[in-house]
Scaffold this active site. Sequence first.
Site, short mmCIF file in Angstrom:
data_model
loop_
_atom_site.label_atom_id
_atom_site.label_comp_id
_atom_site.label_asym_id
_atom_site.label_seq_id
_atom_site.Cartn_x
_atom_site.Cartn_y
_atom_site.Cartn_z
N TYR A 171 0.82 -1.21 0.00
CA TYR A 171 0.00 0.00 0.00
C TYR A 171 0.86 1.26 0.00
O TYR A 171 2.08 1.19 0.18
CB TYR A 171 -0.94 0.01 1.22
N LYS A 228 6.51 -1.94 1.91
CA LYS A 228 5.34 -1.31 2.56
C LYS A 228 4.17 -2.30 2.46
O LYS A 228 3.25 -2.15 1.65
CB LYS A 228 5.02 0.04 1.92
N GLU A 287 13.24 2.58 13.58
CA GLU A 287 12.34 3.64 13.09
C GLU A 287 11.14 3.73 14.00
O GLU A 287 11.06 3.05 15.03
CB GLU A 287 11.93 3.35 11.64
N LEU A 289 11.52 1.21 6.63
CA LEU A 289 10.89 1.67 5.39
C LEU A 289 11.59 2.97 5.00
O LEU A 289 11.75 3.88 5.84
CB LEU A 289 9.40 1.95 5.63
C1 LIG Z 1 7.13 1.89 9.47
C2 LIG Z 1 7.13 3.19 8.74
N1 LIG Z 1 8.30 3.84 8.58
C3 LIG Z 1 8.36 5.04 7.97
C4 LIG Z 1 7.21 5.66 7.49
C5 LIG Z 1 7.30 7.00 6.82
O1 LIG Z 1 7.15 6.88 5.44
P1 LIG Z 1 6.60 8.07 4.56
O2 LIG Z 1 7.45 9.28 4.86
O3 LIG Z 1 6.76 7.59 3.17
O4 LIG Z 1 5.17 8.28 4.94
C6 LIG Z 1 5.97 5.01 7.61
C7 LIG Z 1 4.76 5.63 7.11
O5 LIG Z 1 3.69 5.12 7.15
C8 LIG Z 1 5.93 3.74 8.26
O6 LIG Z 1 4.77 3.08 8.41
#
Ligand SMILES: Cc1ncc(COP(=O)(O)O)c(C=O)c1O
Length: 288
Positions: free
Chosen positions: A32, A148, A180, A204
């Site tokens: 997603y 993701k 994270e 991620l």
């Molecule tokens: C586990 C995780 N890390 C990092 C992020 C940040 O990603 P982004 O800046 O693309 O929203 C998300 C966002 O949903 C996340 O679920």
Amino acid sequence: MKVLYKNQLIDREQAQVIDIEDRGYQFGDGVYEVIRVYNGHTFTLKEHLTRLFESAKKIKLTIPYKKKEITALVFQLIQANQLTEGTVYLQITRGNQSPRQHDFHLSQQSESILTGSTNPKAVNRAQLQQGVKATLIPDTRWLHCDIKSLNLLVNLLANAQAHEQGATEGIFHRDEIVTEGSHSNVFIVKNKQVITHPANHLILNGITRQVILAQCAATGIQLEEREFTRKELLEADEVFFTSTSTEGQGITEIDGQIIGDGQVGPLTKQIQQLVFQEINKQCGKIYV
Ligand SMILES: Cc1ncc(COP(=O)(O)O)c(C=O)c1O
């Protein structure tokens, strides 16, 4: 309210008939994206679609549309729902391969199912200024956190635990190493240097993170991608976390321990401004 089903917009009520044997429900077999909309314009849509296709490839899922087609569908959805500020959620699953079986190679009949919806929730701007509390939580996720994936149970439980403890965000750690946030990337600042975990299989690679890396490189802010420990986190001058839904928020307290002077720090504020500039550039004047 319209939602996206395959390659067309349908009424939200009609979307209740989506197949109960979809592998997304049965196995979390899908990926997603969440994309932010400001002023009716998407922010970093291209980057989100690139990551969607990369995530799909990593789980051997074929997306039956071109990026150009999905872009057009996202624009249609935003327009149909008159979304000015909020998010677009896109999901693609491996679809129904009834009867239920683990090995997706065994089925001939496979049609990946793209769905999407909008959420008019704005960024919490008060939190951007005031900062939030966080709590440390063991990272018990799998070793493919760069995907993701729809499998978010560990993230959801971490988020719930954070809320139960009066915090906004859970910060994951594997033994001593901070990875994270439960739905964000985490950065620390020490002696004017910004540090964040490298983009490998343990995190991620957030799109907001990528915006910040590019902005820091362009403006000469020192940023290092390296592992850092829980001790470094708690002793940092500043800590902040970033995501599409929250932009970049200062963390002023972790598990009762005050970070720095307990205020959103100067480098965090500078980086927030750089993100605002990029949002303004792509979506029109949002932040002054
Ligand atoms: C586990 C995780 N890390 C990092 C992020 C940040 O990603 P982004 O800046 O693309 O929203 C998300 C966002 O949903 C996340 O679920």
